[in-house]
Write a protein that holds these residues in place. Structure first.
Motif, PDB file in Angstrom:
ATOM      1  N   LEU A 181      26.018 -36.866 -14.733  1.00  0.00           N
ATOM      2  CA  LEU A 181      27.166 -37.768 -14.663  1.00  0.00           C
ATOM      3  C   LEU A 181      27.017 -38.758 -13.508  1.00  0.00           C
ATOM      4  O   LEU A 181      27.383 -39.931 -13.633  1.00  0.00           O
ATOM      5  N   LEU A 182      26.477 -38.273 -12.385  1.00  0.00           N
ATOM      6  CA  LEU A 182      26.262 -39.161 -11.249  1.00  0.00           C
ATOM      7  C   LEU A 182      25.210 -40.215 -11.583  1.00  0.00           C
ATOM      8  O   LEU A 182      25.380 -41.398 -11.258  1.00  0.00           O
ATOM      9  N   PHE A 183      24.139 -39.804 -12.234  1.00  0.00           N
ATOM     10  CA  PHE A 183      23.117 -40.755 -12.684  1.00  0.00           C
ATOM     11  C   PHE A 183      23.729 -41.808 -13.608  1.00  0.00           C
ATOM     12  O   PHE A 183      23.495 -43.010 -13.446  1.00  0.00           O
ATOM     13  N   ALA A 184      24.512 -41.336 -14.588  1.00  0.00           N
ATOM     14  CA  ALA A 184      25.127 -42.240 -15.560  1.00  0.00           C
ATOM     15  C   ALA A 184      26.117 -43.185 -14.882  1.00  0.00           C
ATOM     16  O   ALA A 184      26.150 -44.387 -15.173  1.00  0.00           O
ATOM     17  N   GLY A 185      26.932 -42.637 -13.981  1.00  0.00           N
ATOM     18  CA  GLY A 185      27.907 -43.456 -13.269  1.00  0.00           C
ATOM     19  C   GLY A 185      27.241 -44.517 -12.417  1.00  0.00           C
ATOM     20  O   GLY A 185      27.682 -45.680 -12.395  1.00  0.00           O
ATOM     21  N   GLU A 186      26.170 -44.135 -11.735  1.00  0.00           N
ATOM     22  CA  GLU A 186      25.446 -45.101 -10.903  1.00  0.00           C
ATOM     23  C   GLU A 186      24.811 -46.190 -11.763  1.00  0.00           C
ATOM     24  O   GLU A 186      24.775 -47.363 -11.375  1.00  0.00           O
ATOM     25  N   PHE A 187      24.319 -45.812 -12.947  1.00  0.00           N
ATOM     26  CA  PHE A 187      23.701 -46.790 -13.853  1.00  0.00           C
ATOM     27  C   PHE A 187      24.721 -47.840 -14.277  1.00  0.00           C
ATOM     28  O   PHE A 187      24.438 -49.042 -14.280  1.00  0.00           O
ATOM     29  N   VAL A 188      25.937 -47.394 -14.611  1.00  0.00           N
ATOM     30  CA  VAL A 188      27.012 -48.314 -15.014  1.00  0.00           C
ATOM     31  C   VAL A 188      27.385 -49.237 -13.864  1.00  0.00           C
ATOM     32  O   VAL A 188      27.503 -50.460 -14.033  1.00  0.00           O
ATOM     33  N   VAL A 189      27.569 -48.662 -12.681  1.00  0.00           N
ATOM     34  CA  VAL A 189      27.929 -49.465 -11.508  1.00  0.00           C
ATOM     35  C   VAL A 189      26.828 -50.469 -11.185  1.00  0.00           C
ATOM     36  O   VAL A 189      27.102 -51.638 -10.856  1.00  0.00           O
ATOM     37  N   ARG A 190      25.571 -50.035 -11.302  1.00  0.00           N
ATOM     38  CA  ARG A 190      24.447 -50.927 -11.011  1.00  0.00           C
ATOM     39  C   ARG A 190      24.440 -52.127 -11.947  1.00  0.00           C
ATOM     40  O   ARG A 190      24.201 -53.265 -11.529  1.00  0.00           O
ATOM     41  N   LYS A 191      24.702 -51.890 -13.230  1.00  0.00           N
ATOM     42  CA  LYS A 191      24.732 -52.982 -14.204  1.00  0.00           C
ATOM     43  C   LYS A 191      25.858 -53.961 -13.884  1.00  0.00           C
ATOM     44  O   LYS A 191      25.694 -55.187 -14.027  1.00  0.00           O
ATOM     45  N   ILE A 192      27.000 -53.434 -13.459  1.00  0.00           N
ATOM     46  CA  ILE A 192      28.131 -54.289 -13.097  1.00  0.00           C
ATOM     47  C   ILE A 192      27.779 -55.145 -11.879  1.00  0.00           C
ATOM     48  O   ILE A 192      28.050 -56.353 -11.849  1.00  0.00           O
ATOM     49  N   VAL A 193      27.161 -54.514 -10.885  1.00  0.00           N
ATOM     50  CA  VAL A 193      26.757 -55.228  -9.664  1.00  0.00           C
ATOM     51  C   VAL A 193      25.728 -56.297  -9.998  1.00  0.00           C
ATOM     52  O   VAL A 193      25.808 -57.441  -9.500  1.00  0.00           O
ATOM     53  N   GLN A 194      24.745 -55.958 -10.830  1.00  0.00           N
ATOM     54  CA  GLN A 194      23.720 -56.933 -11.218  1.00  0.00           C
ATOM     55  C   GLN A 194      24.332 -58.113 -11.972  1.00  0.00           C
ATOM     56  O   GLN A 194      23.907 -59.267 -11.769  1.00  0.00           O
ATOM     57  N   LYS A 195      25.318 -57.842 -12.812  1.00  0.00           N
ATOM     58  CA  LYS A 195      25.978 -58.904 -13.564  1.00  0.00           C
ATOM     59  C   LYS A 195      26.726 -59.838 -12.628  1.00  0.00           C
ATOM     60  O   LYS A 195      26.675 -61.067 -12.780  1.00  0.00           O
ATOM     61  N   LYS A 196      27.424 -59.267 -11.645  1.00  0.00           N
ATOM     62  CA  LYS A 196      28.165 -60.084 -10.686  1.00  0.00           C
ATOM     63  C   LYS A 196      27.205 -60.929  -9.836  1.00  0.00           C
ATOM     64  O   LYS A 196      27.489 -62.081  -9.525  1.00  0.00           O
ATOM     65  N   GLN A 197      26.056 -60.336  -9.477  1.00  0.00           N
ATOM     66  CA  GLN A 197      25.082 -61.072  -8.680  1.00  0.00           C
ATOM     67  C   GLN A 197      24.508 -62.231  -9.455  1.00  0.00           C
ATOM     68  O   GLN A 197      24.324 -63.324  -8.920  1.00  0.00           O
ATOM     69  N   SER A 198      24.201 -62.014 -10.731  1.00  0.00           N
ATOM     70  CA  SER A 198      23.642 -63.077 -11.565  1.00  0.00           C
ATOM     71  C   SER A 198      24.652 -64.186 -11.789  1.00  0.00           C
ATOM     72  O   SER A 198      24.299 -65.378 -11.852  1.00  0.00           O
ATOM     73  N   GLU A 199      25.947 -63.821 -11.912  1.00  0.00           N
ATOM     74  CA  GLU A 199      26.991 -64.831 -12.103  1.00  0.00           C
ATOM     75  C   GLU A 199      27.196 -65.661 -10.845  1.00  0.00           C
ATOM     76  O   GLU A 199      27.470 -66.853 -10.917  1.00  0.00           O
ATOM     77  N   SER A 200      27.064 -65.011  -9.679  1.00  0.00           N
ATOM     78  CA  SER A 200      27.288 -65.726  -8.420  1.00  0.00           C
ATOM     79  C   SER A 200      26.156 -66.684  -8.093  1.00  0.00           C
ATOM     80  O   SER A 200      26.341 -67.662  -7.377  1.00  0.00           O
TER      81      SER A 200
END
Length: 202
Positions: A181-200
């Motif tokens: 669950l921690l692996f999965a949760g981190e994967f989701v958060v990482r994708k969100i962070v990467q998306k925000k970085q690409s948008e910025s």
């Protein structure tokens, strides 16, 4: 040419993953005497040792040697004392070792998660986003340290309670689910962070 090292490594990892189930099955279900089972554990310590010798991956070799030392110590103490207590402390020791390794990289950068990230994607080093990635990976490393503390405490609690079934279920099942669950949760958060970085940056 066929090498026996790879099957030994696979056997070692399978035994480590199923260790709580093996302990419960042998000591509780089949009532194998502790001293006899401790000899079995000592035997597997030598399997880990043989799997580690001559390895090219230093991290993998270090993990196998550490497991060999832990199993040998636990098996030897249990053979001498006739108590299964030390056999059940293995998951606690594993969490403790991972905690020390991950925490060490927080004070001796780069963080452990950043090291894993650069192994998977070497283009991170020197990229415009390297600083952000380093900061994110440091935070994830801290999260894993907290997990190892809580998981080790929970594993120790199951030992102190003295319920073999509870110990086996948590250390052989629940702890792996929580890790997943921690692996999965981190994967989701990482994708969100990467998306925000690409948008910025766009």
């Amino acid at each position: 040419m066929f090498s026996v090292k790879k099957p030994l490594k696979i056997l070692s990892y399978v035994f480590s993953a199923l260790y709580p189930v093996v302990v419960f099955t042998c000591l509780v279900l089949f009532k194998v005497p502790v001293r006899i089972f401790s000899l079995f554990v000592i035997g597997f310590a030598f399997v880990f040792f043989l799997a580690a010798t001559g390895g090219k991956d230093r991290r993998q070799t270090a993990r196998l040697f550490a497991s060999a030392a832990l199993f040998f110590a636990a098996g030897t103490v249990c053979f001498i004392t006739g108590s299964s207590l030390f056999l059940k402390l293995y998951p606690v020791c594993v969490s403790g070792i991972f905690l020390l390794v991950f925490a060490y990289t927080l004070f001796s950068p780069p963080s452990m998660v950043f090291r894993f990230a650069t192994l998977m994607d070497k283009s991170i080093v020197g990229s415009p986003s390297e600083k952000q990635v380093r900061a994110y990976c440091r935070n994830v490393t801290i999260v894993w340290c907290v997990f190892f503390i809580l998981n080790g405490a929970a594993a120790l609690t199951t030992v102190l309670i003295g319920n073999d079934f509870l110990w086996s279920v948590y250390n052989g099942g629940i702890s792996y689910v929580l890790m997943g669950l921690l692996f999965a949760g981190e994967f989701v958060v990482r994708k969100i962070v990467q998306k925000k970085q690409s948008e910025s940056t766009s």
